[in-house]
Design an enzyme around this catalytic site. Sequence first.
Site, PDB file in Angstrom:
ATOM      1  N   CYS A   1      44.971  -9.934  -7.053  1.00 40.48           N
ATOM      2  CA  CYS A   1      45.729  -8.920  -6.311  1.00 40.48           C
ATOM      3  C   CYS A   1      46.617  -9.564  -5.238  1.00 40.48           C
ATOM      4  CB  CYS A   1      44.789  -7.956  -5.598  1.00 40.48           C
ATOM      5  SG  CYS A   1      43.427  -7.372  -6.605  1.00 40.48           S
ATOM      6  N   ASP A   2      46.078 -10.511  -4.499  1.00 41.73           N
ATOM      7  CA  ASP A   2      46.749 -10.952  -3.265  1.00 41.73           C
ATOM      8  C   ASP A   2      47.240 -12.396  -3.289  1.00 41.73           C
ATOM      9  OD1 ASP A   2      46.255  -8.442  -2.214  1.00 41.73           O
ATOM     10  OD2 ASP A   2      44.312  -9.016  -1.396  1.00 41.73           O
TER      11      ASP A   2
ATOM     12  N   CYS B   1      40.213 -10.641  -3.635  1.00 40.70           N
ATOM     13  CA  CYS B   1      40.844 -10.489  -4.959  1.00 40.70           C
ATOM     14  C   CYS B   1      42.072 -11.384  -5.071  1.00 40.70           C
ATOM     15  CB  CYS B   1      41.207  -9.020  -5.179  1.00 40.70           C
ATOM     16  SG  CYS B   1      42.007  -8.719  -6.763  1.00 40.70           S
TER      17      CYS B   1
HETATM   18  C1  LIG Z   1      41.490  -5.856  -0.490  1.00 40.81           C
HETATM   19  C2  LIG Z   1      41.681  -5.433  -1.924  1.00 40.81           C
HETATM   20  C3  LIG Z   1      42.946  -5.500  -2.487  1.00 40.81           C
HETATM   21  C4  LIG Z   1      43.142  -5.111  -3.791  1.00 40.81           C
HETATM   22  N1  LIG Z   1      44.421  -5.155  -4.288  1.00 40.81           N
HETATM   23  C5  LIG Z   1      44.633  -4.773  -5.573  1.00 40.81           C
HETATM   24  C6  LIG Z   1      45.943  -4.815  -6.122  1.00 40.81           C
HETATM   25  O1  LIG Z   1      46.907  -5.218  -5.461  1.00 40.81           O
HETATM   26  N2  LIG Z   1      46.093  -4.403  -7.416  1.00 40.81           N
HETATM   27  C7  LIG Z   1      45.039  -3.981  -8.183  1.00 40.81           C
HETATM   28  O2  LIG Z   1      45.256  -3.601  -9.330  1.00 40.81           O
HETATM   29  N3  LIG Z   1      43.791  -3.941  -7.682  1.00 40.81           N
HETATM   30  C8  LIG Z   1      43.566  -4.332  -6.412  1.00 40.81           C
HETATM   31  N4  LIG Z   1      42.283  -4.318  -5.909  1.00 40.81           N
HETATM   32  C9  LIG Z   1      41.188  -3.906  -6.796  1.00 40.81           C
HETATM   33  C10 LIG Z   1      41.170  -2.379  -6.898  1.00 40.81           C
HETATM   34  O3  LIG Z   1      41.171  -1.839  -5.603  1.00 40.81           O
HETATM   35  C11 LIG Z   1      39.950  -1.904  -7.679  1.00 40.81           C
HETATM   36  O4  LIG Z   1      39.902  -2.523  -8.934  1.00 40.81           O
HETATM   37  C12 LIG Z   1      39.996  -0.384  -7.867  1.00 40.81           C
HETATM   38  O5  LIG Z   1      40.117   0.270  -6.634  1.00 40.81           O
HETATM   39  C13 LIG Z   1      38.755   0.120  -8.584  1.00 40.81           C
HETATM   40  O6  LIG Z   1      38.874   1.489  -8.690  1.00 40.81           O
HETATM   41  P1  LIG Z   1      37.633   2.441  -8.904  1.00 40.81           P
HETATM   42  O7  LIG Z   1      38.211   3.808  -9.031  1.00 40.81           O
HETATM   43  O8  LIG Z   1      36.770   1.931  -9.967  1.00 40.81           O
HETATM   44  O9  LIG Z   1      36.754   2.331  -7.576  1.00 40.81           O
HETATM   45  P2  LIG Z   1      37.067   2.281  -6.012  1.00 40.81           P
HETATM   46  O10 LIG Z   1      38.500   2.133  -5.718  1.00 40.81           O
HETATM   47  O11 LIG Z   1      36.126   1.268  -5.488  1.00 40.81           O
HETATM   48  O12 LIG Z   1      36.603   3.718  -5.516  1.00 40.81           O
HETATM   49  C14 LIG Z   1      35.243   4.060  -5.491  1.00 40.81           C
HETATM   50  C15 LIG Z   1      35.113   5.431  -4.890  1.00 40.81           C
HETATM   51  O13 LIG Z   1      33.769   5.873  -4.999  1.00 40.81           O
HETATM   52  C16 LIG Z   1      33.431   6.590  -3.821  1.00 40.81           C
HETATM   53  N5  LIG Z   1      31.973   6.634  -3.734  1.00 40.81           N
HETATM   54  C17 LIG Z   1      31.086   5.612  -3.661  1.00 40.81           C
HETATM   55  N6  LIG Z   1      29.830   6.098  -3.555  1.00 40.81           N
HETATM   56  C18 LIG Z   1      29.927   7.455  -3.588  1.00 40.81           C
HETATM   57  C19 LIG Z   1      29.000   8.520  -3.524  1.00 40.81           C
HETATM   58  N7  LIG Z   1      27.680   8.314  -3.405  1.00 40.81           N
HETATM   59  N8  LIG Z   1      29.467   9.796  -3.566  1.00 40.81           N
HETATM   60  C20 LIG Z   1      30.781  10.047  -3.714  1.00 40.81           C
HETATM   61  N9  LIG Z   1      31.719   9.068  -3.792  1.00 40.81           N
HETATM   62  C21 LIG Z   1      31.287   7.792  -3.712  1.00 40.81           C
HETATM   63  C22 LIG Z   1      34.140   5.836  -2.717  1.00 40.81           C
HETATM   64  O14 LIG Z   1      34.324   6.682  -1.616  1.00 40.81           O
HETATM   65  C23 LIG Z   1      35.473   5.521  -3.407  1.00 40.81           C
HETATM   66  O15 LIG Z   1      36.332   6.600  -3.255  1.00 40.81           O
HETATM   67  C24 LIG Z   1      42.055  -4.671  -4.589  1.00 40.81           C
HETATM   68  C25 LIG Z   1      40.776  -4.606  -4.030  1.00 40.81           C
HETATM   69  C26 LIG Z   1      40.582  -4.969  -2.717  1.00 40.81           C
HETATM   70  C27 LIG Z   1      39.203  -4.880  -2.107  1.00 40.81           C
END
Ligand SMILES: Cc1cc2nc3c(=O)[nH]c(=O)nc-3n(C[C@H](O)[C@H](O)[C@H](O)COP(=O)(O)OP(=O)(O)OC[C@H]3O[C@@H](n4cnc5c(N)ncnc54)[C@H](O)[C@@H]3O)c2cc1C
Length: 309
Positions: free
Chosen positions: A137-138, A134
């Site tokens: 992000c980084d 990302c």
């Molecule tokens: C290395 C890295 C750094 C990042 N840094 C930043 C940053 O600095 N700022 C920023 O704004 N964004 C950042 N991001 C992006 C950000 O993390 C994502 O946009 C955000 O986390 C998305 O949120 P979400 O709730 O959609 O899903 P996610 O955070 O992906 O969470 C998905 C959840 O679903 C759960 N899940 C999946 N399958 C199942 C299942 N079958 N049953 C139950 N639970 C399940 C997982 O356990 C997880 O808890 C970064 C991403 C990465 C990879």
Amino acid sequence: MSEIHNVIIIGSGPAGYTAGLYAARAMLNPLMFAGYMSGGQLMLTSDVENFPGYPNGIGGPEMMTELREQAERFGLEVRDQNVESVDLSERPYKVVVEGEVFLTHAIIICTGAESIWLNVPGEEEQKGRGISTCATCDGAFFRDEEVMVVGGGDSACEEATFLTRFASKVTLVHRRDVFKASTIMYERAAANEKIEIKTFRQVQSWLSNEKGLSGAILEDPRDGSTETINVTGAFIAIGHKPITGFLGGQVETDEEGYILHKHHTMTSVEGVFAAGDVVDTRYKQAITAAGMGCQSAIDVEKWLEDNHA
Ligand SMILES: Cc1cc2nc3c(=O)[nH]c(=O)nc-3n(C[C@H](O)[C@H](O)[C@H](O)COP(=O)(O)OP(=O)(O)OC[C@H]3O[C@@H](n4cnc5c(N)ncnc54)[C@H](O)[C@@H]3O)c2cc1C
């Protein structure tokens, strides 16, 4: 007869916890299955500097712990279990978790999207440190440093161009000489004097020293010849895979598997909502996921009022 929940939230990233917070404050007694990676993608990163409200930045895991605590304070019940499958053929819907069936009127899917990694030697150790998926992000952590971007699509070209704001040099590495990126994105990157494009190169392994990432060994897939590149940051931009397998095709998605919204945050199935990266082909940020989590909980509340009040 089993209890019928108002709403089950699947996934515990920023979208899930925000949906949980709003649903709990709306007195819906939400139940969350947090999944195999409780806290979501931000558990993989050390510093989050772009989530409003943290003037000094915050560690990803710390932020997710606080989000969870905030939602639990209002009554969100969180179970650290994975949803295996759902049955959306009739209401109430069935959510299957480790063989146990939970009944619910509504569901919010917040299961995110996995970044696709290269899975080459040295990668695991440097994930979330020198190697990221990302740039938004980084990127700012690599001011005046030399970095590389891997990929040949729009994201790779866009990220390479974006990274020139910080990095002293960006090398765009692609395994072929044909780019999937749109012409405008490719040309913008190619015209940028801070960007060097290396075609017919793929990462064979990552190199590191005591400070972190130090470079990579690049291989020419045509003849196996190798060269070393020295970089302190690397961004892998070869795509994301939305996590929707457990839905068994019961919810409409686009061709890449991203869930489609049909009415506000409701999916093609009545009473089934989705939020965050699992629907987001563009922004993929914690704040946008959290915002959509909020929207989905408000939509669930209104839908329940109309359908199950
Ligand atoms: C290395 C890295 C750094 C990042 N840094 C930043 C940053 O600095 N700022 C920023 O704004 N964004 C950042 N991001 C992006 C950000 O993390 C994502 O946009 C955000 O986390 C998305 O949120 P979400 O709730 O959609 O899903 P996610 O955070 O992906 O969470 C998905 C959840 O679903 C759960 N899940 C999946 N399958 C199942 C299942 N079958 N049953 C139950 N639970 C399940 C997982 O356990 C997880 O808890 C970064 C991403 C990465 C990879």
